[in-house]
Write a protein that holds these residues in place. Structure first.
Motif, PDB file in Angstrom:
ATOM      1  N   CYS A  83      44.034  16.401  73.316  1.00  0.00           N
ATOM      2  CA  CYS A  83      43.245  15.541  72.425  1.00  0.00           C
ATOM      3  C   CYS A  83      42.648  16.348  71.270  1.00  0.00           C
ATOM      4  CB  CYS A  83      42.126  14.869  73.200  1.00  0.00           C
ATOM      5  SG  CYS A  83      42.702  13.908  74.611  1.00  0.00           S
ATOM      6  N   CYS A  99      43.824  11.154  71.541  1.00  0.00           N
ATOM      7  CA  CYS A  99      44.657  11.888  72.505  1.00  0.00           C
ATOM      8  C   CYS A  99      46.146  11.622  72.308  1.00  0.00           C
ATOM      9  CB  CYS A  99      44.232  11.529  73.928  1.00  0.00           C
ATOM     10  SG  CYS A  99      42.540  12.041  74.301  1.00  0.00           S
ATOM     11  N   ASP A 100      46.507  10.506  71.671  1.00  0.00           N
ATOM     12  CA  ASP A 100      47.899  10.170  71.396  1.00  0.00           C
ATOM     13  C   ASP A 100      48.230  10.619  69.970  1.00  0.00           C
ATOM     14  OD1 ASP A 100      50.366   9.053  70.846  1.00  0.00           O
ATOM     15  OD2 ASP A 100      49.829   7.034  71.520  1.00  0.00           O
ATOM     16  N   ASP A 155      40.779   7.149  71.268  1.00  0.00           N
ATOM     17  CA  ASP A 155      40.309   7.060  72.643  1.00  0.00           C
ATOM     18  C   ASP A 155      38.789   6.925  72.711  1.00  0.00           C
ATOM     19  OD1 ASP A 155      42.792   7.765  74.546  1.00  0.00           O
ATOM     20  OD2 ASP A 155      42.962   8.774  72.619  1.00  0.00           O
ATOM     21  N   VAL A 174      39.591   0.535  71.950  1.00  0.00           N
ATOM     22  CA  VAL A 174      38.967   1.859  71.972  1.00  0.00           C
ATOM     23  C   VAL A 174      38.312   2.020  73.348  1.00  0.00           C
ATOM     24  CG1 VAL A 174      37.185   3.335  70.947  1.00  0.00           C
ATOM     25  CG2 VAL A 174      38.581   1.852  69.472  1.00  0.00           C
ATOM     26  N   LYS A 175      38.715   3.037  74.097  1.00  0.00           N
ATOM     27  CA  LYS A 175      38.299   3.175  75.495  1.00  0.00           C
ATOM     28  C   LYS A 175      36.802   3.413  75.670  1.00  0.00           C
ATOM     29  CE  LYS A 175      42.777   5.058  76.785  1.00  0.00           C
ATOM     30  NZ  LYS A 175      43.489   6.302  77.080  1.00  0.00           N
ATOM     31  N   ILE A 216      36.316   9.493  79.480  1.00  0.00           N
ATOM     32  CA  ILE A 216      37.748   9.726  79.251  1.00  0.00           C
ATOM     33  C   ILE A 216      38.184  11.137  79.646  1.00  0.00           C
ATOM     34  CG2 ILE A 216      37.922   7.942  77.474  1.00  0.00           C
ATOM     35  CD1 ILE A 216      38.057  10.257  75.384  1.00  0.00           C
TER      36      ILE A 216
END
Length: 191
Positions: free
Chosen positions: A61, A95-96, A110, A137-138, A177
């Motif tokens: 990330c 992170c992606d 994230d 959005v986590k 996360i």
């Protein structure tokens, strides 16, 4: 310096062509002018950013600080330029890496941190809250410097934010996360 028109729908193309001396965000096609952050805002941002940056060094990330554009597509745009949601959160964790490009992030990061000011509180707690929840959005943090509190919203299995965990300046936030990242708010609110 142009003034936004309430009846006009603005897009990412307008964002890209807006004069450099004025920062803006676009939420649901409406422009929001950004004011320069206060010194306290910058100190809080620096402390939170540093905690994430040190933790994420050498990991998958990445963390970014404003100005860093995040674009949320609705799915019916023919090109990126038609996107009607472009924001510049204070801190973003992605992170992606496939979501990253030269313009910032396309899609949900994230984690997002917004640091409120008297002029942005409503936008951060309503418009951005709804936007971030809708796009997945986590984890979403709302930092309120004047109260020295942080509200942390975590995306639940039903794709909605649950009740927030609220932390004071003596608290420590366990970042959901990541397995082992804890942010000590004594460091964040030490001003």
């Amino acid at each position: 310096m142009p003034l936004p028109k309430k009846e006009q729908i603005y897009t990412y193309e307008d964002y890209l062509n807006w004069p450099d001396d004025q920062r803006i965000e676009i939420i649901n096609g409406q422009i929001y002018l950004l004011t320069p952050p206060s010194t306290i805002h910058k100190r809080i941002s620096r402390e939170i950013f540093t905690s994430f940056a040190v933790y994420l060094r050498g990991k998958q990330c990445e963390v970014f600080s404003a100005p860093f554009g995040v674009r949320f597509a609705s799915g019916n745009e023919k090109s990126d330029k038609e996107i009607k949601n472009v924001v510049e959160p204070d801190i973003v964790v992605v992170c992606d890496k496939s979501k990253l490009d030269d313009e910032g992030c396309k899609g949900a990061p994230d984690l997002i941190v917004e640091i409120t000011s008297p002029s942005t509180g409503r936008k951060d707690k309503v418009e951005k809250f709804n936007l971030y929840e809708k796009h997945g959005v986590k984890e979403y943090w709302i930092v309120e410097p004047e109260l020295k509190i942080v509200s942390v919203f975590t995306l639940q299995e039903n794709n909605r934010y649950g009740r927030p965990e609220v932390y004071t300046e003596e608290g420590k936030i366990k970042v959901s996360i990541f397995e082992d990242l804890v942010i000590d708010l004594k460091d964040v609110f030490n001003y």
